[in-house]
Design an enzyme around this catalytic site. Structure first.
Site, mmCIF file in Angstrom:
data_model
loop_
_atom_site.group_PDB
_atom_site.id
_atom_site.type_symbol
_atom_site.label_atom_id
_atom_site.label_comp_id
_atom_site.label_asym_id
_atom_site.label_seq_id
_atom_site.Cartn_x
_atom_site.Cartn_y
_atom_site.Cartn_z
ATOM 1 N N GLN A 83 0.854 -1.184 0.000
ATOM 2 C CA GLN A 83 0.000 0.000 0.000
ATOM 3 C C GLN A 83 0.895 1.242 0.000
ATOM 4 O O GLN A 83 1.694 1.442 0.924
ATOM 5 C CB GLN A 83 -0.937 0.041 1.208
ATOM 6 C CG GLN A 83 -1.918 1.219 1.082
ATOM 7 C CD GLN A 83 -2.840 1.394 2.263
ATOM 8 O OE1 GLN A 83 -2.384 1.583 3.384
ATOM 9 N NE2 GLN A 83 -4.147 1.342 2.018
ATOM 10 N N HIS A 85 -3.162 4.366 -1.643
ATOM 11 C CA HIS A 85 -4.052 4.742 -0.534
ATOM 12 C C HIS A 85 -4.786 6.036 -0.892
ATOM 13 O O HIS A 85 -4.212 7.118 -0.846
ATOM 14 C CB HIS A 85 -3.236 4.931 0.742
ATOM 15 C CG HIS A 85 -4.058 4.817 1.997
ATOM 16 N ND1 HIS A 85 -5.434 4.885 1.996
ATOM 17 C CD2 HIS A 85 -3.697 4.611 3.294
ATOM 18 C CE1 HIS A 85 -5.873 4.742 3.247
ATOM 19 N NE2 HIS A 85 -4.837 4.562 4.042
ATOM 20 N N TYR A 103 -5.965 10.376 4.232
ATOM 21 C CA TYR A 103 -4.602 10.660 3.793
ATOM 22 C C TYR A 103 -4.650 11.524 2.516
ATOM 23 O O TYR A 103 -5.730 11.883 2.055
ATOM 24 C CB TYR A 103 -3.819 9.354 3.639
ATOM 25 C CG TYR A 103 -3.649 8.683 4.997
ATOM 26 C CD1 TYR A 103 -2.701 9.143 5.904
ATOM 27 C CD2 TYR A 103 -4.509 7.662 5.407
ATOM 28 C CE1 TYR A 103 -2.589 8.590 7.172
ATOM 29 C CE2 TYR A 103 -4.405 7.096 6.679
ATOM 30 C CZ TYR A 103 -3.442 7.571 7.555
ATOM 31 O OH TYR A 103 -3.338 7.046 8.816
#
Ligand SMILES: Cc1cc2nc3c(=O)[nH]c(=O)nc-3n(C[C@H](O)[C@H](O)[C@H](O)COP(=O)(O)O)c2cc1C
Length: 366
Positions: free
Chosen positions: A101, A176, A181
């Site tokens: 990821q 991600h 984020y």
């Protein structure tokens, strides 16, 4: 009837069963971001425990402002690549596939060895307080607004990291784009008040995610699995909703598909949660309706509902978080009809490190 223990394909790649280990940050790498022997043992435990796919924790992508946590792993140096190679080899030897990821923290920034100044979509800090599980910071720092050059650095970082991950032997890339984020911040009307090409309309807010997907695809070639994890909510604001609702979410999924993603991984507190501003759809059901993409779903998957969810989303991978932490051999236990434990959060306290987990296991004899 679909069976969670049957093989499933994402394009050219075959998984031995439908279960994926959800990405979970453990802040246990070396201080310079190098994955170590403790992490290799940790991931191998899940591979031996039967997960068809392991997804690594969020891994940082450049030496500017992408790192969010102390002892978070990176994938930007030769030593990072070497450290990950060992983990990849051990996951493969145990029969699992493994995706990395790739994550840019943006405003959700607690510690970074390269800079003290977070960069984000706008000068807006996350809601709530920093995550005690991942560090001692008491308050969020206000990020500076990314300029066009900063955005270029982000995109190049993802692309280079993807090439590094492929060189390390990973079977695929998960970008991600969820949980607050950086890419999620650009999508969010809470975080993003820009008035350039990256702000305002949904198309503009999705531009960074789209450009990152396109650059990653370009870096790894056509046949290599590339996908993106998407959510509405964030770790400190799980109730955030896109103002454009389910239709807006569908447009984001189509845009990342058209940019070169071949799978989407939806995450919510519950796979079935109906949390759009209107209507009765879940993130997973909207993504499932988009053609030309493989699907992974996450949120509250456990021993009681996995079969129903697998039937509802034929061909989808089921990513398991908390139940996997409590049972690294979750899949093997299901196969053997053994009892599945509940997660005791003490295992992750005071910090979610692997060392703390091992100490807890020793104390509990588990
Ligand atoms: C300790 C911990 C660390 C996590 N770290 C990440 C991460 O690095 N990347 C990510 O996308 N999600 C992360 N998550 C969220 C999980 O992947 C998952 O979405 C969440 O636990 C909900 O799934 P579950 O109901 O199966 O637990 C983390 C969750 C936990 C409990």
């Amino acid at each position: 009837m679909s069976d969670t223990m049957q093989t499933v394909n994402f394009r050219s790649i075959q998984f031995p069963n439908r279960f994926a280990l959800a990405p979970m940050t453990r802040t246990s790498a070396e201080a310079d971001g190098t994955p170590n022997a403790l992490m290799a043992e940790h991931y191998e435990r899940y591979a031996r425990g039967g997960f068809g796919l392991i997804i690594t924790e969020g891994t940082y992508t450049d030496d500017k402002a992408s790192q969010g946590y102390a002892n978070q792993p990176g994938i930007i140096s030769d030593s990072h690549i070497e450290g990950w190679k060992t983990i990849v080899d051990r996951a493969h030897a145990a029969g699992s596939k493994i995706f990395i990821q790739l994550m840019h923290a943006g405003a959700q920034f607690q510690a970074n060895r390269y800079t003290d100044q977070p960069l984000g979509a706008s000068e807006i800090a996350p809601k709530g307080t920093p995550l005690g599980l991942y560090g001692d910071q008491q308050t969020w720092r206000t990020p500076s607004t990314m300029n066009e050059n900063d955005i270029k650095v982000v995109i190049e970082g993802f692309a280079r990291s993807a090439a590094n991950a492929k060189a390390a032997g990973f079977d695929g890339i998960e970008i991600h784009g969820a949980n607050g984020y950086l890419l999620n911040q650009f999508l969010s009307t809470y975080f993003n008040n820009r008035d350039d090409n990256y702000g305002g309309t949904l198309e503009n807010r999705a531009r960074l995610a789209v450009e990152v997907v396109r650059a990653v695809r370009h870096a790894v070639g056509d046949s290599y699995p590339v996908g993106i994890r998407l959510s509405q909510g964030t770790v400190t604001d799980p109730e955030y909703q896109l103002p454009e609702g389910a239709e807006g979410f569908r447009q984001i999924v189509e845009a990342v598909r058209d940019a070169g993603a071949d799978f989407v991984h939806t995450t919510d507190s519950d796979v079935h949660r109906q949390n759009f501003v209107s209507g009765d759809q879940s993130l997973a059901s909207v993504a499932a309706d988009v053609e030309g993409l493989d699907l992974m779903v996450n949120g509250g998957i456990e021993e009681t509902n996995h079969q129903d969810i697998a039937n509802q989303f034929p061909g989808a991978l089921l990513a398991v978080g908390k139940k996997a932490l409590a049972n690294p051999d979750f899949v093997q236990r299901l196969k053997d009809g053994k009892e599945i434990a509940e997660l005791d959060f003490q295992m992750l306290l005071p910090k979610a490190t692997i060392t703390n987990e091992l100490a807890w296991r020793e104390q509990k004899g588990s």
